[in-house]
Design a protein around this motif. Structure first.
Motif, short mmCIF file in Angstrom:
data_model
loop_
_atom_site.label_atom_id
_atom_site.label_comp_id
_atom_site.label_asym_id
_atom_site.label_seq_id
_atom_site.Cartn_x
_atom_site.Cartn_y
_atom_site.Cartn_z
N LYS A 162 -5.46 -0.49 10.00
CA LYS A 162 -5.66 -0.16 8.59
C LYS A 162 -5.79 1.35 8.43
O LYS A 162 -6.68 1.97 9.02
N ASN A 163 -4.86 1.91 7.68
CA ASN A 163 -4.97 3.31 7.27
C ASN A 163 -5.23 3.32 5.78
O ASN A 163 -4.38 2.89 5.00
N TYR A 164 -6.39 3.79 5.37
CA TYR A 164 -6.66 3.88 3.93
C TYR A 164 -5.79 4.98 3.33
O TYR A 164 -5.25 5.83 4.05
N SER A 165 -5.67 4.93 2.01
CA SER A 165 -4.70 5.83 1.37
C SER A 165 -5.09 7.31 1.49
O SER A 165 -4.25 8.19 1.31
N VAL A 197 -7.95 -6.68 0.90
CA VAL A 197 -7.51 -5.36 1.37
C VAL A 197 -6.16 -5.56 2.06
O VAL A 197 -5.98 -6.53 2.80
N ASN A 198 -5.21 -4.68 1.79
CA ASN A 198 -3.91 -4.75 2.46
C ASN A 198 -4.02 -4.17 3.86
O ASN A 198 -4.60 -3.10 4.04
P1 ADP Z 1 -6.07 0.61 -0.14
O1 ADP Z 1 -5.53 1.50 0.94
O2 ADP Z 1 -6.48 -0.75 0.39
O3 ADP Z 1 -5.18 0.52 -1.36
P2 ADP Z 1 -7.68 2.71 -1.24
O4 ADP Z 1 -7.69 3.71 -0.14
O5 ADP Z 1 -6.71 2.93 -2.36
O6 ADP Z 1 -7.46 1.25 -0.63
O7 ADP Z 1 -9.16 2.63 -1.80
C1 ADP Z 1 -9.63 1.52 -2.55
C2 ADP Z 1 -10.90 1.93 -3.25
O8 ADP Z 1 -11.99 2.24 -2.32
C3 ADP Z 1 -10.73 3.17 -4.09
O9 ADP Z 1 -11.26 2.92 -5.36
C4 ADP Z 1 -11.52 4.24 -3.36
O10 ADP Z 1 -12.12 5.13 -4.27
C5 ADP Z 1 -12.61 3.49 -2.65
N1 ADP Z 1 -13.03 4.26 -1.44
C6 ADP Z 1 -12.52 5.42 -1.01
N2 ADP Z 1 -13.12 5.86 0.11
C7 ADP Z 1 -14.04 4.94 0.43
C8 ADP Z 1 -14.98 4.82 1.49
N3 ADP Z 1 -15.10 5.74 2.46
N4 ADP Z 1 -15.74 3.74 1.52
C9 ADP Z 1 -15.62 2.80 0.56
N5 ADP Z 1 -14.78 2.86 -0.48
C10 ADP Z 1 -13.99 3.93 -0.56
#
Ligand code: ADP
Ligand code: ADP
Length: 226
Positions: A11-14, A54-55
């Motif tokens: 998982k890489n968050y955006s 979560v994707n």
């Molecule tokens: P995805 O990659 O699954 O689409 P996102 O990165 O877009 O998820 O983030 C989803 C939501 O989580 C956003 O509203 C973001 O603001 C929030 N978020 C960002 N950083 C963190 C963090 N460190 N911990 C928890 N939630 C976060």
């Protein structure tokens, strides 16, 4: 087949943060399994992916052999999830919250009512069935989340930090409830950052840290080495 089978999950968050670095998890049917690790390790991310909130970025997830990429509705039918946050409608009545959930699985209202009664009774909430959820104590809300997750009688129950912020007495009774469910055949996976909780309840344990599984073992083996 496994109740839950995860291979190479990433998982890489955006924002670019890599929360999971290719984890493998294998949980047998009937197991009581703990995903143990400190805050920020990636536990909620893992459960979020399994429950399709979560994707994922890469890897495979199968629930009783049903791949969530190709067979999500079958995977969802065999899965009950209790997230950490209370995400029900606070203005809805306790019983309605549980029966509404059953509707999402296509369960007829009559059957849903029977199942809701069964689990609300088991969790000590039947007296509160006509109370709006916002009037409940924190412990009662936690139990409502569990009743809602069970209404479609899933074979696998997953709980994210089920006893975080819960007092000792309720923690004990929740442990007993989960042990009873497991004895009756439900596979249970919980996340926790308390070794004590994993030790008290679980047969198998995976330890996760910084997005990696650093141990995957039976509790007995783990305790012999501590
Ligand atoms: P995805 O990659 O699954 O689409 P996102 O990165 O877009 O998820 O983030 C989803 C939501 O989580 C956003 O509203 C973001 O603001 C929030 N978020 C960002 N950083 C963190 C963090 N460190 N911990 C928890 N939630 C976060
Ligand atoms: P745990 O449940 O073990 O405490 P999480 O899965 O919530 O861990 O978080 C793992 C890591 O991913 C943490 O460093 C967290 O800050 C980060 N994280 C969680 N959600 C997001 C998000 N939406 N965007 C960016 N980073 C996130």
């Amino acid at each position: 087949t496994y109740a839950l089978d995860i291979e190479g999950l990433t998982k890489n968050y955006s924002d670019g943060f890599q929360a999971l670095k290719g984890i493998d998890l294998h949980v047998r049917e009937g197991d009581f399994f703990a995903l143990l690790g400190p805050n920020g390790a990636g536990k909620s991310t893992t459960l979020g992916i399994v429950s399709s909130l979560v994707n994922k970025s890469g890897g495979k997830v199968r629930v009783f052999g049903h791949d969530i990429d190709t067979d999500l509705s079958s995977a969802k039918l065999s899965l009950g999830v209790v997230p950490q946050e209370f995400n029900f409608n606070q203005f809805e009545k306790v019983e309605d919250i549980v029966t509404t959930q059953a509707g999402y699985y296509g369960i007829p209202l009559k059957t849903a009512r029977v199942s809701a009664e069964k689990y609300l009774k088991k969790l000590g909430l039947w007296d509160k069935r006509n109370t709006p959820a916002r009037m409940l104590s924190g412990g009662m809300k936690r139990r409502l989340m569990i009743a809602r997750a069970l209404v479609h009688e899933p074979r696998l129950l997953i709980l994210d930090e089920p006893t975080a912020g819960v007092d000792i007495e309720l923690r004990r009774s929740m442990w007993q409830f989960l042990e009873e469910m497991n004895r009756q055949g439900t596979t249970i996976i919980l996340t926790t950052h308390y070794l004590e909780e994993a030790e008290a309840l679980c047969r198998n344990i995976a330890i996760i840290d910084q997005g990696e599984i650093i141990r995957h073992t039976s509790k007995r083996e783990l305790l012999q080495q501590l």
